[in-house]
Design an enzyme around this catalytic site. Sequence first.
Site, PDB file in Angstrom:
ATOM      1  N   PRO A 117       8.781   2.574  16.081  1.00 47.82           N
ATOM      2  CA  PRO A 117       7.736   1.558  16.287  1.00 47.82           C
ATOM      3  C   PRO A 117       6.898   1.725  17.557  1.00 47.82           C
ATOM      4  CG  PRO A 117       9.877   0.684  16.892  1.00 47.82           C
ATOM      5  CD  PRO A 117      10.120   2.061  16.334  1.00 47.82           C
ATOM      6  N   CYS A 118       6.084   2.751  17.588  1.00 48.51           N
ATOM      7  CA  CYS A 118       5.212   2.966  18.742  1.00 48.51           C
ATOM      8  C   CYS A 118       4.163   1.858  18.856  1.00 48.51           C
ATOM      9  CB  CYS A 118       4.572   4.349  18.692  1.00 48.51           C
ATOM     10  SG  CYS A 118       3.626   4.684  17.220  1.00 48.51           S
TER      11      CYS A 118
END
Length: 151
Positions: free
Chosen positions: A122-123
């Site tokens: 989850p950047c």
Amino acid sequence: MEIFCGVMESLIGGLKIFATQNEILCVDFVEKGEEIEVRENTLIRECKRQLEEYFLGKREKFDLPLRILGSEFERAVYRELLKIPYGEVRTYAQVAQNINKPKAFRAVGNANGKNKIAILIPCHRVVAKGGMGGYNGGLDKKIKLLNLERK
């Protein structure tokens, strides 16, 4: 090594998923006009199912085998991103601190930009100290993902 590919529509547009028989290699955004040869396997179908649940607000964690590629530093960043809870954000500086590289916040941003497994790693949960920061798929997609997780 045999590579499989799937495509799906989502809240943030088209997604393409690449996998081997045993690991997800890539979740990325479909470019406008891009033609993709779809060849799904069980893992691709399971990834699509979990992503659909995520976009419906029914899944907060993914349970998929990932092949995390990149330099040792990039892999350290990605492992740290996987620790960010659903609905929360961290700054680039916080991620750098957490991997014991407190001055490497710009490098954390660069690693984020190279993430090949969007959403699953989850950047989108990493923001700049004074604002949103960037996102490979575009800021509009990052905002939609963060808003989805805030509900």
